[in-house]
Design an enzyme around this catalytic site. Structure first.
Site, mmCIF file in Angstrom:
data_model
loop_
_atom_site.group_PDB
_atom_site.id
_atom_site.type_symbol
_atom_site.label_atom_id
_atom_site.label_comp_id
_atom_site.label_asym_id
_atom_site.label_seq_id
_atom_site.Cartn_x
_atom_site.Cartn_y
_atom_site.Cartn_z
ATOM 1 N N LYS A 96 0.809 -1.227 0.000
ATOM 2 C CA LYS A 96 0.000 0.000 0.000
ATOM 3 C C LYS A 96 0.838 1.271 0.000
ATOM 4 O O LYS A 96 0.414 2.299 -0.516
ATOM 5 C CB LYS A 96 -0.958 0.007 1.193
ATOM 6 N N GLU A 118 -10.439 7.371 3.793
ATOM 7 C CA GLU A 118 -11.158 6.468 4.683
ATOM 8 C C GLU A 118 -10.237 5.291 4.973
ATOM 9 O O GLU A 118 -9.277 5.039 4.261
ATOM 10 C CB GLU A 118 -12.416 5.953 3.997
ATOM 11 N N SER A 383 1.784 -9.621 -0.964
ATOM 12 C CA SER A 383 1.457 -8.198 -0.802
ATOM 13 C C SER A 383 1.825 -7.608 0.551
ATOM 14 O O SER A 383 2.072 -6.407 0.652
ATOM 15 C CB SER A 383 -0.037 -7.982 -1.071
HETATM 16 C C1 LIG Z 1 -5.096 -3.885 1.650
HETATM 17 C C2 LIG Z 1 -4.351 -5.122 1.378
HETATM 18 C C3 LIG Z 1 -4.679 -5.962 0.309
HETATM 19 C C4 LIG Z 1 -5.876 -5.746 -0.581
HETATM 20 O O1 LIG Z 1 -5.823 -4.595 -1.374
HETATM 21 P P1 LIG Z 1 -5.657 -4.640 -2.961
HETATM 22 O O2 LIG Z 1 -5.986 -3.264 -3.360
HETATM 23 O O3 LIG Z 1 -6.599 -5.676 -3.478
HETATM 24 O O4 LIG Z 1 -4.260 -5.007 -3.237
HETATM 25 C C5 LIG Z 1 -3.880 -7.070 0.051
HETATM 26 N N1 LIG Z 1 -2.826 -7.352 0.828
HETATM 27 C C6 LIG Z 1 -2.480 -6.583 1.884
HETATM 28 C C7 LIG Z 1 -1.292 -6.970 2.693
HETATM 29 C C8 LIG Z 1 -3.233 -5.443 2.199
HETATM 30 O O5 LIG Z 1 -2.881 -4.689 3.251
#
Ligand SMILES: *Cc1c(COP(=O)(O)O)cnc(C)c1O
Length: 403
Positions: A96, A118, A383
Site C-alpha cells: 500500500k 477512509e 502483498s
Molecule cells: C489492503 C491489502 C490488500 C488488498 O488490497 P488490494 O488493493 O486488493 O491489493 C492485500 N494485501 C495486503 C497486505 C493489504 O494490506
C-alpha cells in the site's frame, strides 16, 4: 494465447475500461476530480516528479523488494516452483505504501496541505499517515467507530504518525460510512485537500493513478525473475480485494505468455454474506463512484461481505480487473479462509516468512496450481507481512500442525 497489448487497457478520456469505471459522483465533485486528473497528467510526466519518486522508492521504501524462491515449500508440493515478490519487505510492511507515497508526492506537487482518506481495518490509514509524515502534510483518516474499536494497534499507529483519526458515528459505522464521511469532508475544502484512495477503485482518475504507482511491482518482478531464472514465470497469482497489488504485478506481464490469476476471498463458502468474491459471484453495478462487478441486492445496494483477511472484504473490485476478466486475459479464482490459513502456516514453517492473511490467499492458490502444473514456475505477489494477523490466527487456529 492471443497476444494482449496493455496499451489497450488504459482508460479512455471518460475514465472507462470497456464498460467499467467512469465517474458516477455528485455534480459538485466533477470539478475537483477533473483538477486531479489534469494535474496528474501533467505532473506525473515531469522529470522532477519521476526523479523524486525514484529517490523515495530507493531510499525510504527500500525498493526494489526482492524475489525469493520457496525451495522447501516447492519441494514439499512436488510440482511447479513457487517464487514470491516480497512486498512484505516494503517499508511499513505492505504494497500500500507504493501508491500512498505516489499520492503524497502528487499532493505536494499540487500544493495541497492536507490528505484525507477512509480506512476499514486501518492498513490504508497507516500507509497514508506514513506518507503524510514524510511529506509534512496534514492527514485526516475517517474510520467507522466499530472498526476503531476492533483495530486499536492501527489507530495507535496512525496517531503516532501524526494523523487525525475521525470516528464515523452514523449507519453501520464501518467502511462504507467512512467513505461517505471522508468524501463529505473533502468537498468542504477541495482547494487545500486531496482525497487519497486506498486501492484501484473509486471514480476516475483514482483507478488509473493507483495502478500507475503500483506498476513498479510488476516491472521490477519481471526483470528480477528473468535475471534469476533466465525465463518468465508460467503463472502469476495475486490476491484481489480492491485489486491494487494484483494490478501492480499483472501490469508487468500483460503482454507475455504468462497466465495471470486474481485470487478472491471465498471466506466460509459461496453463501451470500460469507465471502467477498465480487468477480466470481457479482454482477455489473455501481459503488463508490464507479462501475464494476459488484455483490449487490436487487436494488443495487452492496451486499454484506466477509473474509478472514479484512483487506479483502470489499463488495466491488477495480474496473480494470473487470475489463481484464471480460477480455479473458486474467482468470479470477477463489481461496477459502481455511486454505489461506493453511498457506499462512506452511509459508511460516517452511520458508520463515509470515504472510498477511490477504497475501496467504494468493499463496494458497499457487500451492494448488503448483500441484496441477507439475513443472514450471509460479510467481506470487506477497502483498504484505502477517504481524497484524498474529492475534487473530493464534486465537482462532492456534499455532498450526507441525510440517
Ligand atoms: C489492503 C491489502 C490488500 C488488498 O488490497 P488490494 O488493493 O486488493 O491489493 C492485500 N494485501 C495486503 C497486505 C493489504 O494490506
Amino acid at each position: 494465447m492471443t497476444t494482449f497489448k496493455k496499451g489497450n487497457v488504459l482508460p479512455d478520456a471518460g475514465g472507462y475500461y470497456g464498460e467499467y469505471g467512469g465517474v458516477y459522483v455528485p455534480e459538485c465533485l466533477i470539478g475537483p476530480l477533473q483538477e486531479v486528473t489534469d494535474a496528474y497528467q501533467r505532473i506525473s510526466r515531469s522529470a522532477d516528479f519521476i526523479a523524486e519518486l525514484r529517490y523515495i522508492r530507493k531510499h525510504f521504501q527500500g525498493r526494489p523488494t526482492p524475489v525469493s524462491y520457496c525451495k522447501r515449500l516447492s519441494d514439499q508440493l512436488g510440482g511447479a516452483r513457487i517464487y514470491l515478490k516480497r512486498e512484505d519487505l516494503n517499508h511499513s510492511g505492505a504494497h500500500k505504501l507504493n501508491h500512498c507515497m505516489g499520492e503524497g508526492l502528487l499532493a505536494k506537487y499540487m500544493g495541497k496541505k492536507r490528505v484525507i482518506a477512509e480506512t476499514g481495518a486501518g492498513q490504508h490509514g497507516v500507509a497514508l499517515a506514513t506518507a503524510a509524515a514524510y511529506f509534512g502534510l496534514e492527514c485526516e483518516i475517517h474510520m467507522g467507530e466499530v472498526d476503531i474499536a476492533k483495530q486499536a494497534p492501527n489507530v495507535a499507529r496512525m496517531k503516532l504518525l501524526g494523523a487525525k483519526v475521525v470516528p464515523v458515528t452514523f449507519g453501520l459505522r464501518t467502511l462504507k460510512e467512512a467513505v461517505d464521511s471522508a468524501f463529505a469532508e473533502y468537498l468542504k475544502d477541495p482547494v487545500n485537500t486531496i482525497y487519497c484512495i486506498g486501492s484501484v477503485v473509486g471514480p476516475h482518475p483514482f483507478p488509473m493513478l493507483v495502478r500507475d504507482f503500483q506498476e513498479v511491482v510488476g516491472i521490477e518482478a519481471r526483470e528480477q525473475f528473468l535475471d534469476m531464472t533466465g525465463g518468465l514465470p508460467e503463472a502469476v497469482t495475486a490476491c484481489v480485494g480492491g485489486g491494487s497489488n494484483a494490478m501492480g504485478i499483472f501490469r508487468g506481464f500483460l503482454d507475455d505468455p504468462t497466465a495471470l490469476y486474481g485470487v478472491e476471498p471465498l471466506g466460509k463458502g459461496p453463501k451470500t454474506g460469507d465471502h467477498a468474491a465480487s468477480m466470481t459471484y457479482g454482477t455489473p453495478g455501481i459503488i463508490h463512484g464507479f462501475k464494476c462487478y459488484l455483490l449487490q441486492d436487487k436494488d443495487g445496494e452492496p451486499l454484506p461481505v466477509y473474509s478472514c483477511a479484512s483487506g479483502l472484504d470489499y463488495p466491488g473490485v477495480g474496473p480494470e480487473h473487470c475489463y481484464l476478466k471480460d477480455q479473458g486475459r486474467v482468470q479470477y479464482v477463489t481461496a477459502l479462509d481455511t486454505e489461506a490459513i493453511d498457506a499462512f502456516f506452511k509459508l511460516s514453517r517452511l520458508e520463515g516468512i509470515i504472510p498477511a492473511l490477504e497475501s496467504a490467499h494468493a499463496v494458497a492458490y499457487a500451492m494448488k496450481l503448483a500441484q496441477e502444473m507439475k513443472q514450471g514456475a509460479i510467481l506470487v505477489n506477497l502483498s504484505g507481512r502477517g504481524d497484524k494477523d498474529l492475534d487473530y490466527v493464534i486465537e482462532n487456529y492456534g499455532f498450526g500442525t507441525p510440517e
